[in-house]
Design a protein around this motif. Structure first.
Motif, short mmCIF file in Angstrom:
data_model
loop_
_atom_site.label_atom_id
_atom_site.label_comp_id
_atom_site.label_asym_id
_atom_site.label_seq_id
_atom_site.Cartn_x
_atom_site.Cartn_y
_atom_site.Cartn_z
N ILE A 1 -0.88 4.63 -1.55
CA ILE A 1 -2.24 4.68 -1.00
C ILE A 1 -2.19 5.49 0.31
O ILE A 1 -1.31 5.25 1.15
CB ILE A 1 -2.76 3.25 -0.68
CG1 ILE A 1 -2.63 2.34 -1.90
CG2 ILE A 1 -4.18 3.27 -0.11
CD1 ILE A 1 -3.59 2.58 -3.02
N PRO A 2 -3.12 6.46 0.51
CA PRO A 2 -3.10 7.27 1.73
C PRO A 2 -3.18 6.39 2.99
O PRO A 2 -3.94 5.42 3.03
CB PRO A 2 -4.36 8.13 1.62
CG PRO A 2 -4.82 8.02 0.21
CD PRO A 2 -4.22 6.79 -0.39
N LYS A 3 -2.38 6.76 3.99
CA LYS A 3 -2.26 5.98 5.22
C LYS A 3 -3.62 5.77 5.90
O LYS A 3 -3.86 4.73 6.52
CB LYS A 3 -1.33 6.71 6.19
CG LYS A 3 -0.37 5.79 6.87
CD LYS A 3 0.67 6.58 7.64
CE LYS A 3 1.59 5.61 8.35
NZ LYS A 3 2.76 6.22 8.93
N SER A 4 -4.51 6.76 5.75
CA SER A 4 -5.81 6.66 6.41
C SER A 4 -6.63 5.46 5.90
O SER A 4 -7.55 5.01 6.56
CB SER A 4 -6.59 7.96 6.17
OG SER A 4 -6.69 8.20 4.77
N GLU A 5 -6.29 4.96 4.72
CA GLU A 5 -7.06 3.84 4.14
C GLU A 5 -6.46 2.48 4.49
O GLU A 5 -7.08 1.45 4.24
CB GLU A 5 -7.10 3.96 2.61
CG GLU A 5 -7.90 5.14 2.11
CD GLU A 5 -7.90 5.21 0.57
OE1 GLU A 5 -7.66 4.16 -0.07
OE2 GLU A 5 -8.13 6.31 0.05
N TRP A 6 -5.23 2.47 5.02
CA TRP A 6 -4.51 1.20 5.15
C TRP A 6 -5.26 0.17 5.99
O TRP A 6 -5.45 -0.96 5.56
CB TRP A 6 -3.11 1.43 5.77
CG TRP A 6 -2.16 2.12 4.85
CD1 TRP A 6 -2.44 2.62 3.61
CD2 TRP A 6 -0.77 2.39 5.10
NE1 TRP A 6 -1.33 3.20 3.07
CE2 TRP A 6 -0.28 3.08 3.96
CE3 TRP A 6 0.08 2.15 6.16
CZ2 TRP A 6 1.04 3.50 3.85
CZ3 TRP A 6 1.40 2.57 6.06
CH2 TRP A 6 1.88 3.24 4.90
N ARG A 7 -5.68 0.59 7.19
CA ARG A 7 -6.27 -0.39 8.10
C ARG A 7 -7.49 -1.07 7.48
O ARG A 7 -7.61 -2.30 7.51
CB ARG A 7 -6.63 0.29 9.43
CG ARG A 7 -6.95 -0.72 10.51
CD ARG A 7 -7.39 -0.05 11.80
NE ARG A 7 -8.11 -1.02 12.61
CZ ARG A 7 -7.53 -1.84 13.48
NH1 ARG A 7 -6.24 -1.80 13.67
NH2 ARG A 7 -8.26 -2.71 14.16
N ASP A 8 -8.37 -0.28 6.89
CA ASP A 8 -9.57 -0.85 6.27
C ASP A 8 -9.23 -1.82 5.16
O ASP A 8 -9.83 -2.89 5.04
CB ASP A 8 -10.44 0.27 5.67
CG ASP A 8 -11.33 0.89 6.74
OD1 ASP A 8 -11.25 0.42 7.89
OD2 ASP A 8 -12.07 1.83 6.40
N ARG A 9 -8.25 -1.42 4.37
CA ARG A 9 -7.90 -2.27 3.23
C ARG A 9 -7.24 -3.56 3.70
O ARG A 9 -7.48 -4.63 3.12
CB ARG A 9 -6.99 -1.52 2.25
CG ARG A 9 -7.81 -0.48 1.50
CD ARG A 9 -7.04 0.17 0.40
NE ARG A 9 -6.78 -0.71 -0.73
CZ ARG A 9 -6.61 -0.27 -1.97
NH1 ARG A 9 -6.72 1.02 -2.23
NH2 ARG A 9 -6.33 -1.10 -2.94
N LYS B 1 -9.97 -5.81 5.05
CA LYS B 1 -10.76 -6.33 3.92
C LYS B 1 -10.03 -7.47 3.21
O LYS B 1 -10.61 -8.50 2.87
CB LYS B 1 -11.05 -5.20 2.91
CG LYS B 1 -12.51 -5.10 2.52
CD LYS B 1 -12.77 -3.89 1.62
CE LYS B 1 -12.63 -4.27 0.16
NZ LYS B 1 -12.57 -3.13 -0.75
N LEU C 1 0.85 -1.21 0.00
CA LEU C 1 0.00 0.00 0.00
C LEU C 1 0.87 1.25 0.00
O LEU C 1 0.62 2.21 -0.73
CB LEU C 1 -0.92 0.00 1.23
CG LEU C 1 -1.93 -1.16 1.30
CD1 LEU C 1 -2.65 -1.15 2.64
CD2 LEU C 1 -2.93 -1.07 0.15
#
Ligand SMILES: Nc1ncnc2c1ncn2[C@@H]1O[C@H](COP(=O)(O)OP(=O)(O)OP(=O)(O)O)[C@@H](O)[C@H]1O
Ligand SMILES: [Mg+2]
Length: 327
Positions: free
Chosen positions: A127-135, A138, A122
């Motif tokens: 990819i922006p860090k704010s999206e990492w956990r969700d991705r 998933k 990521l």
């Protein structure tokens, strides 16, 4: 008309080996791991790459995800020559094509938590860090790891082989690639967990519409995973066609030997030795003509003199002089 996603034409991967001394002794200095291979894969198609140890399966896979470059011929992805990709096109390719390796413990950094391992692609893709956990969550759900949150702070050694291979698969899928090469992904795992991991692979592949290559020396596994099979021997393709046809009526003498060696269901897991003997082929010194001819029970004069071309036989392609029109 579907356009092929992967197109390989007379591809070669020759490794330079040996020293000046071995060259002086007349020893061959080139390993022809891949030696004139052609095939194409349509979008969404998955194919098994089957053959004995050392026949060049991993080398072929590495070419297709650009861990190696062709030393001759061509390998294209979505119309572009893979070895020529640069800059932005190369970065895009790196996120679109992924390889899953045999040993999951080799594929991860033992000192990284799984969250860090999963975040690497990521970060590389911006990819922006704010999206990492969700991705990450998933992707772990996609490979059917229950309660994925509990894995984030763990280290690889705290997982079983089967769990870690699912994590590695999740990491390969986290950027939603189009193309995946899975190199014997269950061969290092306990027999009891293999089916689970294989089922996850099949499920994810179908769900994401992946184009896939599944590498194995085990015809039973390839049959379970892929509708089409390519049989390799010493850097070349012997036979290519629908898996069921190949299993029911193998045409190439090498494929016939592989099919004869598959254990019958419910028998113990050990394979019969190949009826052609185990003489491990040496890709530094392949026989002239057909590379299989020194182990082939049906070889005749022409096999030593001429490399057999690939011929269309029904739904299949076979490279064997037995199928020459004049042969
Ligand atoms: N980096 C390398 N340098 C030199 N020779 C190599 C290299 N990698 C592979 N080879 C040789 O190329 C040949 C093909 O190897 P490859 O690993 O592709 O076979 P494989 O079909 O994947 O075998 P296995 O089933 O054992 O994994 C072998 O003879 C191997 O020793
Ligand atoms: Mg291999």
């Amino acid at each position: 008309m579907t356009t092929p996603l992967v197109e390989v034409e007379n591809a070669q991967l020759h490794y330079r080996v040996g020293s000046a001394v071995s060259a002086m002794m007349g020893l061959p200095s080139v390993v022809k791991a891949v030696d004139g291979i052609s095939f194409s894969l349509n979008k969404g198609e998955s194919v098994g790459l089957l053959g004995e140890s050392g026949c060049g399966k991993t080398s072929m896979g590495r070419l297709l995800v650009r861990l190696e470059n062709v030393t001759g011929g061509s390998a294209r992805f979505d119309g572009a020559e893979i070895s020529q990709l640069k800059g932005r096109a190369l970065r895009t390719f790196r996120s679109r094509s992924q390889m899953i390796f045999q040993n999951p413990f080799d594929a991860v950094n033992p000192r990284y938590t799984l969250a860090k391992t999963m975040a690497e692609p990521l970060a590389n893709a911006g990819i922006p860090k704010s999206e990492w956990r969700d991705r990450i969550i998933k992707a772990l759900e996609l490979v059917r790891l229950a309660d994925p949150e509990q894995y984030l702070d763990r280290f690889p050694h705290q997982l079983s082989g089967g769990q870690l291979q699912r994590v590695v698969m999740a990491r390969a899928l986290i950027l939603e690639p189009d193309f995946v090469v899975a190199d014997e992904p269950v061969s290092m795992l306990d027999v009891s967990v293999r089916a689970g991991v294989l089922n996850v692979f099949r499920e994810v592949r179908d769900k994401l519409g992946l184009t896939a290559i599944y590498i194995s020396h085990d015809l039973a596994l390839v049959r379970y995973v892929c509708e089409r099979t390519i049989v390799m021997y010493l850097g070349r393709i012997m036979e290519d066609g629908p898996t069921e046809a190949i299993v029911r009526e193998p045409l190439h003498p090498y494929t016939q030997a592989l099919v004869a060696a598959v254990p019958t269901p419910n028998a113990d897991q050990s394979h019969e030795p190949l009826p052609i003997g185990r003489g491990a082929p040496d890709p530094r010194n392949p026989p002239s003509g057909c590379v299989f001819r020194d182990r082939c029970p049906k070889a005749f004069d022409r096999c030593a003199a001429e490399v057999p071309a690939s011929k269309k036989v029904g739904t299949r392609h076979v490279a064997c002089h037995l199928f020459d029109e004049a042969g």
